[in-house]
Design a protein around this motif. Structure first.
Motif, PDB file in Angstrom:
ATOM      1  N   ARG A  45       0.830  -1.208   0.000  1.00  0.00           N
ATOM      2  CA  ARG A  45       0.000   0.000   0.000  1.00  0.00           C
ATOM      3  C   ARG A  45       0.864   1.257   0.000  1.00  0.00           C
ATOM      4  O   ARG A  45       1.914   1.297   0.633  1.00  0.00           O
ATOM      5  N   GLU A  46       0.381   2.285  -0.680  1.00  0.00           N
ATOM      6  CA  GLU A  46       1.024   3.600  -0.630  1.00  0.00           C
ATOM      7  C   GLU A  46       0.349   4.391   0.471  1.00  0.00           C
ATOM      8  O   GLU A  46      -0.784   4.856   0.314  1.00  0.00           O
ATOM      9  N   ILE A  47       1.047   4.510   1.588  1.00  0.00           N
ATOM     10  CA  ILE A  47       0.496   5.232   2.737  1.00  0.00           C
ATOM     11  C   ILE A  47       1.544   6.212   3.244  1.00  0.00           C
ATOM     12  O   ILE A  47       2.722   6.124   2.885  1.00  0.00           O
ATOM     13  N   ARG A  48       1.098   7.149   4.079  1.00  0.00           N
ATOM     14  CA  ARG A  48       2.017   8.097   4.716  1.00  0.00           C
ATOM     15  C   ARG A  48       1.577   8.276   6.159  1.00  0.00           C
ATOM     16  O   ARG A  48       0.383   8.375   6.443  1.00  0.00           O
ATOM     17  N   VAL A  49       2.545   8.344   7.056  1.00  0.00           N
ATOM     18  CA  VAL A  49       2.258   8.712   8.433  1.00  0.00           C
ATOM     19  C   VAL A  49       2.345  10.225   8.502  1.00  0.00           C
ATOM     20  O   VAL A  49       3.312  10.825   8.042  1.00  0.00           O
ATOM     21  N   MET A  50       1.308  10.833   9.048  1.00  0.00           N
ATOM     22  CA  MET A  50       1.197  12.288   9.080  1.00  0.00           C
ATOM     23  C   MET A  50       0.766  12.728  10.475  1.00  0.00           C
ATOM     24  O   MET A  50       0.367  11.901  11.296  1.00  0.00           O
ATOM     25  N   GLY A  51       0.783  14.020  10.698  1.00  0.00           N
ATOM     26  CA  GLY A  51       0.199  14.579  11.907  1.00  0.00           C
ATOM     27  C   GLY A  51      -1.297  14.713  11.684  1.00  0.00           C
ATOM     28  O   GLY A  51      -1.740  14.999  10.578  1.00  0.00           O
ATOM     29  N   PRO A  52      -2.105  14.481  12.723  1.00  0.00           N
ATOM     30  CA  PRO A  52      -3.555  14.577  12.540  1.00  0.00           C
ATOM     31  C   PRO A  52      -3.991  16.028  12.366  1.00  0.00           C
ATOM     32  O   PRO A  52      -3.366  16.938  12.906  1.00  0.00           O
ATOM     33  N   PRO A  53      -5.066  16.249  11.622  1.00  0.00           N
ATOM     34  CA  PRO A  53      -5.599  17.613  11.535  1.00  0.00           C
ATOM     35  C   PRO A  53      -6.160  18.012  12.898  1.00  0.00           C
ATOM     36  O   PRO A  53      -6.549  17.146  13.698  1.00  0.00           O
ATOM     37  N   PRO A  67      -5.119   5.724   0.367  1.00  0.00           N
ATOM     38  CA  PRO A  67      -6.101   5.946  -0.706  1.00  0.00           C
ATOM     39  C   PRO A  67      -7.467   5.432  -0.243  1.00  0.00           C
ATOM     40  O   PRO A  67      -7.628   4.238   0.041  1.00  0.00           O
ATOM     41  N   LEU A  68      -8.428   6.315  -0.156  1.00  0.00           N
ATOM     42  CA  LEU A  68      -9.745   5.964   0.376  1.00  0.00           C
ATOM     43  C   LEU A  68     -10.421   4.874  -0.444  1.00  0.00           C
ATOM     44  O   LEU A  68     -11.183   4.075   0.087  1.00  0.00           O
ATOM     45  N   MET A  69     -10.103   4.807  -1.712  1.00  0.00           N
ATOM     46  CA  MET A  69     -10.685   3.786  -2.574  1.00  0.00           C
ATOM     47  C   MET A  69     -10.332   2.371  -2.091  1.00  0.00           C
ATOM     48  O   MET A  69     -11.031   1.413  -2.373  1.00  0.00           O
ATOM     49  N   GLU A  70      -9.248   2.254  -1.326  1.00  0.00           N
ATOM     50  CA  GLU A  70      -8.785   0.958  -0.831  1.00  0.00           C
ATOM     51  C   GLU A  70      -9.261   0.672   0.592  1.00  0.00           C
ATOM     52  O   GLU A  70      -8.730  -0.229   1.260  1.00  0.00           O
ATOM     53  N   LYS A  71     -10.246   1.407   1.064  1.00  0.00           N
ATOM     54  CA  LYS A  71     -10.676   1.324   2.466  1.00  0.00           C
ATOM     55  C   LYS A  71     -10.984  -0.106   2.915  1.00  0.00           C
ATOM     56  O   LYS A  71     -10.476  -0.557   3.947  1.00  0.00           O
ATOM     57  N   LEU A  72     -11.800  -0.824   2.182  1.00  0.00           N
ATOM     58  CA  LEU A  72     -12.185  -2.170   2.608  1.00  0.00           C
ATOM     59  C   LEU A  72     -10.990  -3.116   2.657  1.00  0.00           C
ATOM     60  O   LEU A  72     -10.851  -3.912   3.588  1.00  0.00           O
ATOM     61  N   ASP A  73     -10.116  -3.016   1.666  1.00  0.00           N
ATOM     62  CA  ASP A  73      -8.938  -3.871   1.648  1.00  0.00           C
ATOM     63  C   ASP A  73      -7.981  -3.495   2.773  1.00  0.00           C
ATOM     64  O   ASP A  73      -7.393  -4.369   3.417  1.00  0.00           O
ATOM     65  N   VAL A  74      -7.836  -2.199   3.036  1.00  0.00           N
ATOM     66  CA  VAL A  74      -6.985  -1.740   4.138  1.00  0.00           C
ATOM     67  C   VAL A  74      -7.520  -2.273   5.461  1.00  0.00           C
ATOM     68  O   VAL A  74      -6.768  -2.775   6.299  1.00  0.00           O
ATOM     69  N   GLN A  75      -8.830  -2.208   5.658  1.00  0.00           N
ATOM     70  CA  GLN A  75      -9.437  -2.730   6.887  1.00  0.00           C
ATOM     71  C   GLN A  75      -9.179  -4.233   7.020  1.00  0.00           C
ATOM     72  O   GLN A  75      -8.884  -4.722   8.115  1.00  0.00           O
ATOM     73  N   ARG A  76      -9.280  -4.950   5.923  1.00  0.00           N
ATOM     74  CA  ARG A  76      -9.044  -6.388   5.941  1.00  0.00           C
ATOM     75  C   ARG A  76      -7.600  -6.701   6.318  1.00  0.00           C
ATOM     76  O   ARG A  76      -7.330  -7.566   7.159  1.00  0.00           O
ATOM     77  N   VAL A  77      -6.653  -5.975   5.726  1.00  0.00           N
ATOM     78  CA  VAL A  77      -5.237  -6.189   6.025  1.00  0.00           C
ATOM     79  C   VAL A  77      -4.955  -5.885   7.501  1.00  0.00           C
ATOM     80  O   VAL A  77      -4.265  -6.642   8.186  1.00  0.00           O
ATOM     81  N   LEU A  78      -5.503  -4.778   7.992  1.00  0.00           N
ATOM     82  CA  LEU A  78      -5.294  -4.412   9.392  1.00  0.00           C
ATOM     83  C   LEU A  78      -5.912  -5.438  10.336  1.00  0.00           C
ATOM     84  O   LEU A  78      -5.300  -5.830  11.335  1.00  0.00           O
ATOM     85  N   ALA A  79      -7.125  -5.868  10.023  1.00  0.00           N
ATOM     86  CA  ALA A  79      -7.796  -6.868  10.864  1.00  0.00           C
ATOM     87  C   ALA A  79      -6.989  -8.162  10.911  1.00  0.00           C
ATOM     88  O   ALA A  79      -6.882  -8.798  11.968  1.00  0.00           O
ATOM     89  N   GLY A  80      -6.392  -8.540   9.793  1.00  0.00           N
ATOM     90  CA  GLY A  80      -5.554  -9.730   9.758  1.00  0.00           C
ATOM     91  C   GLY A  80      -4.334  -9.618  10.649  1.00  0.00           C
ATOM     92  O   GLY A  80      -3.783 -10.624  11.094  1.00  0.00           O
ATOM     93  N   ALA A  81      -3.928  -8.380  10.933  1.00  0.00           N
ATOM     94  CA  ALA A  81      -2.783  -8.143  11.813  1.00  0.00           C
ATOM     95  C   ALA A  81      -3.233  -7.823  13.239  1.00  0.00           C
ATOM     96  O   ALA A  81      -2.412  -7.461  14.085  1.00  0.00           O
ATOM     97  N   GLY A  82      -4.543  -7.920  13.489  1.00  0.00           N
ATOM     98  CA  GLY A  82      -5.060  -7.634  14.823  1.00  0.00           C
ATOM     99  C   GLY A  82      -5.120  -6.155  15.154  1.00  0.00           C
ATOM    100  O   GLY A  82      -5.091  -5.774  16.321  1.00  0.00           O
ATOM    101  N   LEU A  83      -5.224  -5.315  14.131  1.00  0.00           N
ATOM    102  CA  LEU A  83      -5.283  -3.863  14.327  1.00  0.00           C
ATOM    103  C   LEU A  83      -6.658  -3.349  13.947  1.00  0.00           C
ATOM    104  O   LEU A  83      -7.211  -3.738  12.915  1.00  0.00           O
ATOM    105  N   SER A  84      -7.166  -2.460  14.769  1.00  0.00           N
ATOM    106  CA  SER A  84      -8.467  -1.864  14.489  1.00  0.00           C
ATOM    107  C   SER A  84      -8.397  -0.364  14.798  1.00  0.00           C
ATOM    108  O   SER A  84      -8.240   0.026  15.956  1.00  0.00           O
ATOM    109  N   PRO A  85      -8.497   0.482  13.777  1.00  0.00           N
ATOM    110  CA  PRO A  85      -8.431   1.920  14.040  1.00  0.00           C
ATOM    111  C   PRO A  85      -9.648   2.392  14.831  1.00  0.00           C
ATOM    112  O   PRO A  85     -10.724   1.806  14.748  1.00  0.00           O
ATOM    113  N   LEU A  86      -9.450   3.453  15.598  1.00  0.00           N
ATOM    114  CA  LEU A  86     -10.568   4.078  16.305  1.00  0.00           C
ATOM    115  C   LEU A  86     -11.596   4.607  15.321  1.00  0.00           C
ATOM    116  O   LEU A  86     -12.796   4.542  15.560  1.00  0.00           O
ATOM    117  N   GLU A  87     -11.069   5.148  14.224  1.00  0.00           N
ATOM    118  CA  GLU A  87     -11.932   5.802  13.244  1.00  0.00           C
ATOM    119  C   GLU A  87     -11.232   5.828  11.900  1.00  0.00           C
ATOM    120  O   GLU A  87     -10.006   5.869  11.823  1.00  0.00           O
TER     121      GLU A  87
END
Length: 183
Positions: A45-53, A67-87
């Motif tokens: 994935r092409e991602i960047r760590v940034m400061g929050p607004p 990339p927001l278009m990849e939201k479902l796949d990103v959630q799946r990848v994170l869930a597979g690693a035991g990660l769940s974002p707050l939002e």
């Protein structure tokens, strides 16, 4: 390419039709951001760590932009690693744009990159690290002692020898410095 995309500046936020191109992953702890960054990058994935607004007042002091278009796949990848974002927040306007973590200052003979509260300074001619400063984490003096006097790109990266948020931020500054000083 959509018609509206022809008139959009790169990175300018949402398109005129109201659809956002990017999303932000908000996590409770910095360690989760660090793990999410690794898992998502390892998955290509092409991602960047940034400061929050400023409008996002929960979680830690970092967000992951993706990339927001990849939201479902990103959630799946994170869930597979035991990660769940707050939002997961779509970037729907300039007020929700993430803040660049890097500040760069040119002192003539030296260049300093600041990431969060950590600063790394190199001699522009020799690319030798001349200063490491900032933070209050217990590993900062050790990291500084290992880096100062080393040529950029030689020796350990801060992430290899540090284990705190300060070490992580210093590694971001280090990687940005390497990027800026590469021919």
């Amino acid at each position: 390419m959509a018609f509206f995309d022809l008139f959009r500046k790169k990175g300018s936020g949402p398109r005129p039709d109201g659809r956002a191109d990017r999303g932000l992953l908000v996590f409770e702890h910095t360690s989760e951001v660090i793990r999410a960054e690794k898992v998502l990058k390892d998955s290509g994935r092409e991602i960047r760590v940034m400061g929050p607004p400023p409008e996002i007042q929960k979680g830690c002091d970092l967000v992951v932009e993706f990339p927001l278009m990849e939201k479902l796949d990103v959630q799946r990848v994170l869930a597979g690693a035991g990660l769940s974002p707050l939002e997961i927040v779509p970037v729907t306007g300039p007020l929700l744009a993430p803040v660049d973590l890097f500040q760069v200052k040119d002192f003539g003979d030296h260049l300093m990159v600041r990431a969060a509260n950590m600063k790394l300074t190199v001699d522009k001619q020799t690319l030798v690290i001349v200063n490491v400063s900032g933070g209050g984490c217990p590993d900062v003096p050790y990291i500084a002692a290992r880096l100062i006097g080393q040529r950029l790109g030689e020796g350990p990266a801060p992430r290899e020898i540090g284990h705190t948020l300060c070490g992580y931020a210093l590694d971001l500054a280090y990687e940005e410095m390497v990027r800026r000083c590469s021919p």
